[in-house]
Structures are given as C-alpha cells and as structure tokens.
Design an enzyme around this catalytic site. Structure first.
Site, short mmCIF file in Angstrom:
data_model
loop_
_atom_site.label_atom_id
_atom_site.label_comp_id
_atom_site.label_asym_id
_atom_site.label_seq_id
_atom_site.Cartn_x
_atom_site.Cartn_y
_atom_site.Cartn_z
CG ASP A 1 -6.87 -3.72 -2.91
OD1 ASP A 1 -7.52 -2.93 -2.20
OD2 ASP A 1 -5.62 -3.74 -2.92
CB SER B 1 -0.96 -0.05 1.19
OG SER B 1 -2.03 0.83 1.04
CG HIS C 1 -5.47 -2.90 0.69
ND1 HIS C 1 -5.00 -2.50 -0.55
CD2 HIS C 1 -4.85 -2.11 1.62
CE1 HIS C 1 -4.14 -1.50 -0.38
NE2 HIS C 1 -4.02 -1.26 0.91
#
Length: 302
Positions: A235, A99, A263
C-alpha cells in the site's frame, strides 16, 4: 446465479444520494474512499450479494451524489450513512469501509453502536498520521489551481493512465494499478463542485503533516464488535504498519494481508477479498449492543 445490481437515488435532507443496491438478506454497507465512488466495489458486489443485501453509496460530494457546500467531516459522513439506511428501512448493517470509508465505518460504529453488527476495514484511514505525500500536498494553499489544471488535461491524462496500467500489467509492476486508480479519482474532479467537495473532505481529515483525525483513542471499543482488517502489503498511500495498531488495540480483530496488493486489495484480488469477507461473516455472530456494557467500556480507565 447472476445477482442484479441496481443504481438508485434517494433524497436525504434535500440532497440526492446515489447508491448501488443488490441481493437479499442481512445488510452490508460498502463505503468507498476519497475521490472514488460506489463503482470501486463493482468486482465484489455480485458475489457478496448472493447471500446479503448490499448497499454501496456514493458519498456526498462523490460520484452521482450531490456536491453541496456542506459538512464533509467524518462525523457528517457517518450521520449521512445512518440517515440513508433509515430512509431505506435498514436498521443494522455490517460496515465495510475502504480508506476514508474505513474512517467513516469506525465513526459510524462509534456514533451508532446499536446499528453496527461488524466492521471490515480495508486499507483504512484514521489509524495513524502517516499518509502519502501527494495527499498531504493537496491540503496546501494553491492545490485548487493544480487540480483545475489536471482536470483541464483530462483527455491526455486518461490516455496516459491507460497506457501506464497496460504497461505495468505486462511488466509485472505492482504499483501501476494504484497509480491508475488514483488517476481515475483525479479524472472524477472535472467539475468545480467535485473539486471543492474533494478538498473539503480531504482537509477535514488531513493536513500537511498527515492524517489529523484518529480513531486510535477509541479503538479499544471495537473489542465489543467483530472486526476484520484487510491490507495490501504494498500500500503506497496508507502504510500497512497501521494494521499493527489495530492488532495491538483490538486483540479480537482478524488481520488479512494481501501480498503484493496495493491500496485497493478488493481490486487486486476480488475473488480472495470475497472469500475472506464471506468467511468472516459466516464465522462471526453480529454484535448485540447493550447500553450497560457500552457504558462500562467507556468508563474504563485508560
């Protein structure tokens, strides 16, 4: 064989940097996402550390690291990773970023190509503007008040999250883990310094329209370094379509899609995650930085 994972701290520029260290061998740097901390890698550190030295820091403003009023930009985080590695006497690493950590990994490779041997991006930021509405909303005025209110109800929130994750597991609801993990990130914002650091970090890369910082214009440089991209097909925070941008701009990159993962694919399927990363490490040679080749790449016409 069980590999011991040790929590350590170092002072860098007068600020405490907390990190997990395990194993011996070539170095892996694991960089977590916004609102998380090094513990997000707990399910994979032991396996990866069987053949490598693993360093998993709490980014400044996160976890047990200090939360000063300071620079929470992507470039600032990349500088912080370089300085921590220097203090630890580690010259080169394979960087694995999730991320926000993926954006930091890309920036680290761009700023310090001589220190980056490979890149692994996991549901990475910095590859397109699209982002979940919740994170975009957190950049708006008044978000501090909302976060403070949620932090004040942390006990109720924690109970609700545990129930939600348990129900989701029984019902086969794939999004439950993502909601629970996002909720845990909120619970980490109980003190005001953590909330301020979170918002400074978020607002340095996101605005109301989405991600405002991109690596797409420099992604062609990644053809000079082995790259693996891992994404969850479900995600809900950063769309899997961003992986297509990598495939288009970096033809040499490998792409692994974790079906039904969200995610946090390293949490959804840690065993597969370790297999995929270990195979990538085994099958690729670390990049050898050459300044003349780097200069030629930068001089290319767009």
């Amino acid at each position: 064989m069980t590999v011991e994972v040790v929590r350590e701290t170092r002072m860098v520029h007068g600020h405490r940097r907390a990190f997990l260290r395990a194993g011996e061998g070539p170095a892996l740097l694991l960089i977590h996402g916004i609102g998380n901390n090094a513990r997000t890698w707990a399910g994979v550190i032991g396996k990866l550390a069987a053949t490598h030295t693993v360093i998993a820091p709490d980014l400044l403003g996160h976890g047990d690291s200090d939360k000063p009023r300071g620079d929470y930009s992507i470039a600032g985080y990349a500088n912080g990773m370089r300085d921590l590695l220097s203090v630890l006497d580690i010259e080169q690493v394979t960087v694995i970023g999730h991320s926000l950590g993926g954006g930091v990994a890309l920036q680290f490779a761009y700023q310090f190509p001589e220190r980056c041997q490979r890149i692994v991006l996991v549901g990475s930021g910095g590859l397109g503007s699209e982002l979940s509405a919740t994170l975009r909303a957190a950049t708006l005025p008044g978000a501090e008040v909302v976060l403070t209110g949620l932090a004040g109800a942390s006990g109720v929130l924690r109970t609700g999250l545990r129930g939600l994750e348990g129900f989701g597991r029984l019902a086969g609801w794939k999004q439950a883990r993502d909601l629970a993990e996002a909720g845990e990130a909120l619970l980490a914002l109980r003190d005001v310094e953590a909330r301020r650091a979170f918002l400074r970090t978020l607002r340095s890369v996101v605005d109301a329209r989405g991600q405002a910082v991109t690596a797409l214009d420099r992604l062609y440089l990644a053809n000079a370094i082995p790259m693996l991209v891992i994404w969850g097909s479900r995600d809900p925070i950063v769309p899997i379509s961003h992986a297509d941008a990598v495939r288009a701009l970096v033809p040499t990159a490998r792409l692994e899609v974790f079906e039904d993962a969200g995610h946090w694919p390293h949490l959804d399927d840690p065993q597969r995650f370790c297999r995929v990363v270990s195979r990538f490490l085994r099958d690729t040679e670390p990049a050898a930085h050459d300044r003349d080749s780097w200069r030629a790449l930068l001089a290319q016409e767009p």
